[in-house]
Structure formats: structure tokens, C-alpha cells
Design an enzyme around this catalytic site. Structure first.
Site, short mmCIF file in Angstrom:
data_model
loop_
_atom_site.label_atom_id
_atom_site.label_comp_id
_atom_site.label_asym_id
_atom_site.label_seq_id
_atom_site.Cartn_x
_atom_site.Cartn_y
_atom_site.Cartn_z
N ASP A 35 0.86 -1.18 0.00
CA ASP A 35 0.00 0.00 0.00
C ASP A 35 0.90 1.23 0.00
O ASP A 35 1.95 1.23 0.66
CB ASP A 35 -0.93 0.02 1.22
CG ASP A 35 -2.15 0.91 1.03
OD1 ASP A 35 -3.26 0.38 0.90
OD2 ASP A 35 -1.98 2.15 0.99
N THR A 87 -11.62 2.69 -7.43
CA THR A 87 -12.00 3.25 -8.75
C THR A 87 -13.17 4.20 -8.53
O THR A 87 -14.33 3.82 -8.72
CB THR A 87 -12.38 2.13 -9.74
OG1 THR A 87 -13.21 1.16 -9.08
CG2 THR A 87 -11.14 1.43 -10.26
N CYS A 262 -19.61 1.26 -3.96
CA CYS A 262 -20.08 0.47 -5.11
C CYS A 262 -21.36 1.02 -5.72
O CYS A 262 -21.37 1.52 -6.84
CB CYS A 262 -20.30 -0.99 -4.70
SG CYS A 262 -18.77 -1.93 -4.50
#
Length: 422
Positions: A35, A87, A262
Site C-alpha cells: 500500500d 476506482t 459500489c
């Protein structure tokens, strides 16, 4: 031929998706958890997971097979790279591939002949092969499907869910060649107890993830629109849904604020791809418009309720209970509670936000909102925005007055104790 007989796996991105994946794979393979957030890496080395998805004991049990790093050079020893970066969408509701393409460049810089790159980040159909692969090729100077290979296996993590965990949810898999597809499927098959579904292509796997969330978004937008209609009729939406739900095939969706990483984001990815091909999606975008409007509706409904009780709007004290995007979870990504907060502050109200699950630092950095460390009434209005278990135990009389307005967005409080609910 892929050098995958002895997988040495790197998980790129250790958030809600990447960390559980790294922990499970480390039970079978040598894993490097990577990360770019050095603080996150140090916390995990101390066996602390701020997302509260993995218990300290679980992290302690992986010390032999799971290492952590924020140094890209440490990726060179790996031959299977699983990308789980965010994203998001930008301010114009367009896909923001910046984290995904940055991760691809980084992986490309250490990519070797025979390596496999698997993407889990939610994208539109075609993104892996049309956007990510060219970056991998350019950075590595290797040839796709000759020197290196790709796979796609969309994440199905449900943050905060301690029952439907990673290994108990069936996993869709795919690969850039039949051989790699089989490899990816068998790789995940070693950790997913619920089994896998091998899709015929990467594009099919990408599309399956996109429509999972678009379908839920459209269904929620339908009940949200019903809530807007029934509000004008003076009908309780929850009671209508309870009555309709007695039919065996009625879908049990509830109205509310639609946020998260989402449902509130992925439909825009699918719509973006459709528009690039000359098709303007009607149902998907109309559902998004309804859901994006709910925060404004809640704020305006509260104002009307306050006026009805004779309150002065400007200067009124309002308490919002909860800012995470779902109950009993610290995840604040794309929470739509902020829409309610901003609309109320625009009316000149003094708004406190209290959430024992959320990180005050993260909320301040992401949304510019300072969380209240405690509830200090009295308040002219209270909005139950998130159904954390702690809120069900609160005695509202301790921080409200007889003429206060209580608006229950989650329909979790007794109907007789609230002035309105969605």
C-alpha cells in the site's frame, strides 16, 4: 508460459478489499501486502486494522507468510499481482482511473516474463484490456499474452458483514487466455469456500460486476421514488412496503441514502462506457438522479417539519446520528449523509454530526466536517441517518425537547416516537 507454478502473490492496495484477500491467500501462499499509505502499513505491522474487517488475532496469525511494504522495489520478487485499488468517480460523475493506472504503471515497472496481473477493482467492460494493459506494456516493454498475462476477478466484499465474508461469497474469475483463466480460477478456488464461476472472458467478468451494483441501484431508486410520491400522499412508505412484502416474489428493498464505494459509483462506470459507444442509458441514469436527490429531499422535509412546529430555521440546532455509508461499519466512502449536512447548513442551521464508528480525522480530511465527540442537546431536530446498534439504545428525551423533530431515515425506531421516516 506463465511462471505461476509457485505463486508469490502481491496484493496492491490494502483497504476493505485487499486486506481480507491478503490474509486469506497468506494461508496458502507467500504474500506481500502493498500500500502506498505508509501509516496504513505501520498499523498493519502492529496488527491494527482501522477498517475493522480483520481482527488483531487474525493478523497475528499471518506473521510468517504475510509481509507488508510501501516500497515498490519489494514487489520485484512477486510473480502474481492482484490490484485492489479504488476506482472512484470525479466531480462530473465520470470514472477516475488515476489510482488504477498509477498502480498499473508501478506493477509494470517490476513486471517480468511469465508474470500474471489480476485486477479486482470495479471497472467498465473493456477497461482491463483497453486501459490497463497498454500501461503495463508501455512501462514493462513486454508483450501482453506473450510475455505477461492478465486476469479479472471482481471484488464482492461487503464491508462490516461478519457473515458473508470473502471466502463465503462465490467468486467470478477470468483470464486473458484459456490457460490463464484456468490458473486464476484455480488460484481463487484454493481460498473461496463458496466456489468460483469461470467467466468466458475478462469483459464478461467486468460487466457482471458493473450490473450487480447497477441492478441494486435501480431497485433502490424505485422505492426512493415511491417514498417521494407517498410523502405527498401522506402515506407511510415503510407500511406500504411491509404490506407489499407479504407477496412471495416482492423484492425487499428499502428507501434511503445511497452511498458507499459500489452502488453509488459503479452505475456511472457502466453509463460512461455505454455513452462512449453512442448509447445513452435511460434507466440507469434516471435511477441515479433519483438516488442523488434524496439528501436534498430529506433536508427540505426536515425544514417543513420544523416550520410546522413553529421553529425558526436559521440557527436551529440539528443532530445527525451517523455519517458512515452503512450501519455498524467505519466506512465513510461516498457517504450521502454529507448531502443532508450541507443542505441543512445552507439553510443556516447549526448541525452536529455524531458517529462512534467513524474516524474524526478521516471525516475531516474527506468532507471538511468535524465530528462531535458527544451528544450535547437540546436539539430542535434529530436525524437518524445510519442505523448503528448504539443509536437504538439512546434515550432521545435526554437531548430533545417536547417540540423537537425526529426524522428516522432507517425506519428503525418505533413509529410513535418519530415525526417522520423514509
Amino acid at each position: 508460459m506463465p511462471a505461476t507454478k509457485y505463486p508469490h502473490i502481491a496484493i496492491i492496495g490494502l483497504g476493505y478489499v485487499g486486506l481480507p484477500l491478503a490474509v486469506e491467500f497468506s494461508k496458502k501462499f507467500s504474500v506481500l501486502g502493498f500500500d502506498i499509505n505508509e501509516t496504513r502499513i505501520e498499523e498493519l505491522r502492529r496488527q491494527f486494522d482501522r477498517t475493522q474487517e480483520i481482527e488483531p488475532e487474525q493478523l497475528a496469525s499471518t506473521t510468517e507468510s504475510l509481509r507488508y511494504s510501501h516500497h515498490p522495489a519489494d514487489l520485484q520478487a512477486c510473480n502474481v499481482f492482484i490490484v485492489t485499488v479504488p476506482t472512484p468517480i470525479d466531480n462530473y460523475k465520470k470514472p477516475d482511473l488515476t489510482p488504477l493506472l498509477s498502480a498499473s504503471r508501478m506493477v509494470g515497472s517490476v513486471l517480468k516474463a511469465g508474470d500474471v496481473v489480476i485486477y479486482e477493482s470495479t471497472v467498465y467492460p473493456g477497461c482491463t484490456e483497453e486501459d490497463c494493459v497498454p500501461v503495463l506494456e508501455k512501462t514493462s516493454r513486454l508483450i501482453f499474452n506473450q510475455d505477461f498475462f492478465c486476469g479479472y476477478s471482481p471484488e464482492r466484499i461487503n464491508p462490516g458483514d461478519k457473515v458473508n465474508t470473502l471466502t463465503k461469497i462465490k467468486k467470478v474469475t477470468s483470464g486473458s487466455t484459456p490457460e490463464i483463466a484456468t490458473f486464476v480460477d484455480e488460484l481463487y478456488g484454493q481460498i473461496i469456500e463458496a466456489g468460483t464461476h469461470l467467466a468466458p472472458s475478462i469483459r464478461v467478468a467486468e460487466a457482471s460486476k458493473a450490473i450487480e451494483n447497477a441492478q441494486r441501484d435501480v431497485n433502490i431508486s424505485f422505492v426512493n421514488e415511491l417514498a417521494l410520491i407517498f410523502d405527498r400522499m401522506g402515506i407511510d412508505t415503510t407500511e406500504v412496503l411491509e404490506a407489499a412484502g407479504t407477496k412471495w416474489n416482492f423484492l425487499q428493498y428499502k428507501p434511503g441514502l445511497v452511498g458507499g464505494h459500489c452502488i453509488g459509483v459503479d452505475p456511472y462506470y457502466l453509463a460512461y462506457k455505454a455513452e462512449s459507444l453512442g448509447y445513452y442509458p435511460q434507466v440507469i441514469l434516471s435511477g441515479r438522479r433519483v438516488n442523488d436527490h434524496m439528501g436534498v429531499f430529506v433536508a427540505n422535509k426536515l425544514v417543513k417539519l420544523l416550520i410546522k412546529k413553529g421553529h425558526r430555521i436559521e440557527g436551529s440546532r440539528v443532530l445527525i446520528l451517523g455519517i458512515t455509508f452503512k450501519e455498524n461499519c467505519p466506512d465513510i466512502r461516498n457517504t450521502r449523509v454529507v448531502d443532508v449536512y450541507r443542505e441543512l447548513t445552507d439553510f443556516g442551521m447549526r448541525v452536529d454530526v455524531y458517529d462512534p464508528w467513524a474516524s474524526g480525522r478521516e471525516v475531516s480530511e474527506e468532507y471538511g466536517i468535524k465530528l462531535s465527540p458527544q451528544i450535547l442537546g437540546p436539539y430542535e431536530a434529530v436525524i437518524l441517518a445510519v442505523a448503528h446498534a448504539e443509536f437504538k439504545e439512546l434515550d432521545f428525551s435526554e437531548f430533545t425537547r417536547n417540540d423537537s423533530v425526529v426524522f428516522d431515515l432507517k425506519a428503525t425506531l418505533p413509529k410513535a416516537s418519530v415525526d417522520a421516516r423514509l
